[in-house]
Write an enzyme that holds these catalytic residues in place. Structure first.
Site, PDB file in Angstrom:
ATOM      1  N   SER A 102      -7.662   8.263  10.539  1.00 39.19           N
ATOM      2  CA  SER A 102      -8.188   8.233  11.887  1.00 39.19           C
ATOM      3  C   SER A 102      -9.060   9.450  12.222  1.00 39.19           C
ATOM      4  CB  SER A 102      -7.024   8.159  12.888  1.00 39.19           C
ATOM      5  OG  SER A 102      -6.215   9.312  12.842  1.00 39.19           O
ATOM      6  N   SER A 159      -4.409  10.249   7.917  1.00 37.87           N
ATOM      7  CA  SER A 159      -5.584  10.329   8.789  1.00 37.87           C
ATOM      8  C   SER A 159      -6.493  11.517   8.550  1.00 37.87           C
ATOM      9  CB  SER A 159      -5.136  10.315  10.257  1.00 37.87           C
ATOM     10  OG  SER A 159      -4.549   9.084  10.584  1.00 37.87           O
ATOM     11  N   LYS A 211     -10.810  17.122  16.345  1.00 35.85           N
ATOM     12  CA  LYS A 211     -10.552  15.706  16.568  1.00 35.85           C
ATOM     13  C   LYS A 211     -10.196  15.516  18.044  1.00 35.85           C
ATOM     14  CE  LYS A 211      -7.584  12.043  14.635  1.00 35.85           C
ATOM     15  NZ  LYS A 211      -6.454  11.788  13.704  1.00 35.85           N
TER      16      LYS A 211
END
Length: 532
Positions: free
Chosen positions: A203, A227, A119
């Site tokens: 996210s 997330s 990420k």
């Protein structure tokens, strides 16, 4: 800082073009070729298979890395899921690993040659970290000294490289991180690869979308409100949210700095981490309570699950309820125990958790926006307007309320022993009140947020997909409140058809090995008894 809207838009457009330019010409597609790709011979294998194939000389690290670089490049072109591409760096690393293997006959570690995606919060030397902010294009969000631009390496990065991994790309996330979809002013939006009418979640949305497209088999995300778990449920993959203090978050870009969550720790380089090694005996102890089909062994105590059907604020849509029933029915058919779970109010937990996230009045978020003059994306304009920060005494009171809630939840968990004297091993509950959501219709995130407040361990598993012929709209449903009505009226069976349905299994703090063992049994039971 006085900057015009044109300047941030131009910077974002240049960044998008630069990212695409890093894809080799041979991997670039014209519109007619934008279909689900895959070097099937390699990318269809899972992580353990790939590591074993490289270790046994059946594949080279370069072959594996090239296959996943190519597949991720195509995945980005069809689903807009990457922020950073560094394939050249990855292929150089793979070649070095191959040379080491040829010279020594040994692997460089247990992840030797395995491509791992990150990420876009994790720093990699020589690679930018924007975390979705235009103002940090070409830099590293979160570094203390500008002279360290592109020189910082997150602890998780160091650990993965020490284990022999190959890092090759960084995945998309939403502006601010604090959003259950994946949108920002740099790349626009990442949608769901199963159905482009739906969201991939957030996210860590780009990470999970990439894995759903087989552009990666293993990646690292973060989870401060769901997330990691939300996009896993929405994209039909597995994810683990560990206890925060179990794993390292050192030198990772973040928003609203404070409480830490997610990553990995293998030594004492991060003093915030509790030094607990992976406890193989706890994993095997759980695994031994069932056979390969998930069936409870008669000579041993069966597992016991609690099931949260609803948090009594927003009830799940029909596909989610069906998914819960599938797990519960299979688990019972395998000889294990299930009880209804009615813990202290999840609404209380959500209120406390959200208050922590908003405590600084969005000042941190606006400090990053102001670097370029970019605006909040429309979805977040209402939530993140500047306001006065929370006062010290109010913050202290909120902390005490959180501790009180944690104690009450723990007491309830202990009371689950009931008449049979057996405390619940884990709890199954929705990830969200819906399957992979229609963009703009994610109204209730409490199902994941309560687990963050408690710092519990959680694993998301894929169960089924929404089916418009089975998961019909129930006109007799009586909404619990206006928010529930809003969520219920947003259910459209035709649009949700085919959307992945995941559920989360939750254990208490520092029980990562236990929950992984339980998940293995649950999945085996689903495969063996799910259709019966």
């Amino acid at each position: 800082m006085d900057v015009t809207a044109t300047s941030w838009e131009a910077r974002a457009a240049a960044k998008r073009a630069n990212t695409l330019a890093k894809i080799p010409l041979a991997w670039q597609l014209d519109p007619s070729q934008l279909e689900k790709p895959g070097d099937i011979a390699i990318v269809s294998r899972d992580s353990v298979e790939l590591v074993n194939d490289v270790k046994n000389g059946k594949l080279t690290a370069t072959e594996v890395t090239a296959a996943f670089c190519k597949t991720s490049a195509i995945a980005h072109q069809i689903n807009n899921c990457l922020h950073e591409i560094f394939f050249d760096q990855a292929l150089k690393r793979a070649a070095e690993l191959d040379a080491y293997y040829t010279e020594t006959g040994k692997t460089a570690g247990p992840l030797h040659g395995l491509p791992i995606s990150l990420k876009d919060q994790f720093h990699v030397k020589g690679v930018a970290t924007t975390m979705g902010y235009v103002g940090w294009i070409g830099s590293n969000l979160g570094i203390k000294d500008p002279r360290d631009t592109h020189r910082v390496e997150s602890q998780i990065t160091t650990e993965l490289l020490s284990l022999g991994a190959v890092l090759f790309c960084k995945t998309s996330l939403p502006q601010t991180l604090l959003f259950g979809e994946t949108k920002n002013n740099i790349i626009g939006e990442t949608r769901n690869p199963h159905n482009q009418n739906l969201s991939c979640g957030g996210s860590s949305g780009g990470e999970d979308a990439l894995q759903a497209l087989r552009g990666s088999t293993l990646g690292v995300g973060t989870d401060i409100g769901g997330s990691v778990r939300i996009p896993a449920g929405f994209n039909g993959i597995f994810s683990l949210k560990p206890t925060p203090e179990r794993l390292s978050y050192r030198d990772v870009a973040n928003t609203n700095l404070g409480k830490i969550h997610t990553a990995r720790q293998l030594d004492s380089s991060d003093p915030a981490v509790v030094p607990i090694p992976f406890r193989e005996e706890q994993l095997s102890g759980v695994q031994g309570r069932a056979d390969e089909r998930g069936k409870a062994k008669e000579s041993l105590l069966p597992l016991k699950l609690g099931v949260l059907w609803t948090d009594k604020t927003v009830g799940p849509h029909p596909p989610i309820l069906r998914g819960l029933h599938q797990v519960v029915n299979a688990f019972r058919a395998a000889g294990h125990k299930v009880m209804d779970w009615e813990p202290p109010s999840h609404a209380t937990a959500k209120q406390i958790h959200v208050s922590f996230l908003f405590a600084d009045g969005a000042h941190d978020i606006h400090s990053h926006l102001n670097l370029s003059g970019e605006p909040l994306i429309p979805d977040l304009e209402e939530f993140f307007q500047l306001r006065p920060p929370m006062g010290l005494l109010e913050t202290q009171n909120l902390t005490l309320r959180g501790l009180e809630y944690e104690a009450a939840y723990s007491d309830y968990w202990n009371s689950s022993a009931g008449e049979d004297g057996q405390i619940v091993d884990a709890v199954i509950m929705p990830v969200a009140p819906h399957a992979a959501v229609i963009p703009g219709r994610y109204f209730h995130t409490a199902y994941t947020e309560v687990i963050n407040l408690l710092d519990y361990s959680s694993v998301v598993i894929p169960v089924t997909k929404a089916d418009k012929t089975v998961d019909v709209f129930d006109n007799s449903y009586e909404p619990l409140n206006e928010l529930d009505r809003k969520n219920w009226e947003a259910y459209e069976p035709e649009i949700y058809d085919g959307a992945p349905v995941g559920v989360q299994l939750v254990a208490r703090k520092f029980q990562e090995e236990k929950i992984l063992g339980i998940v293995e049994i649950v999945v085996a039971a689903l495969n063996s008894y799910g259709d019966k």
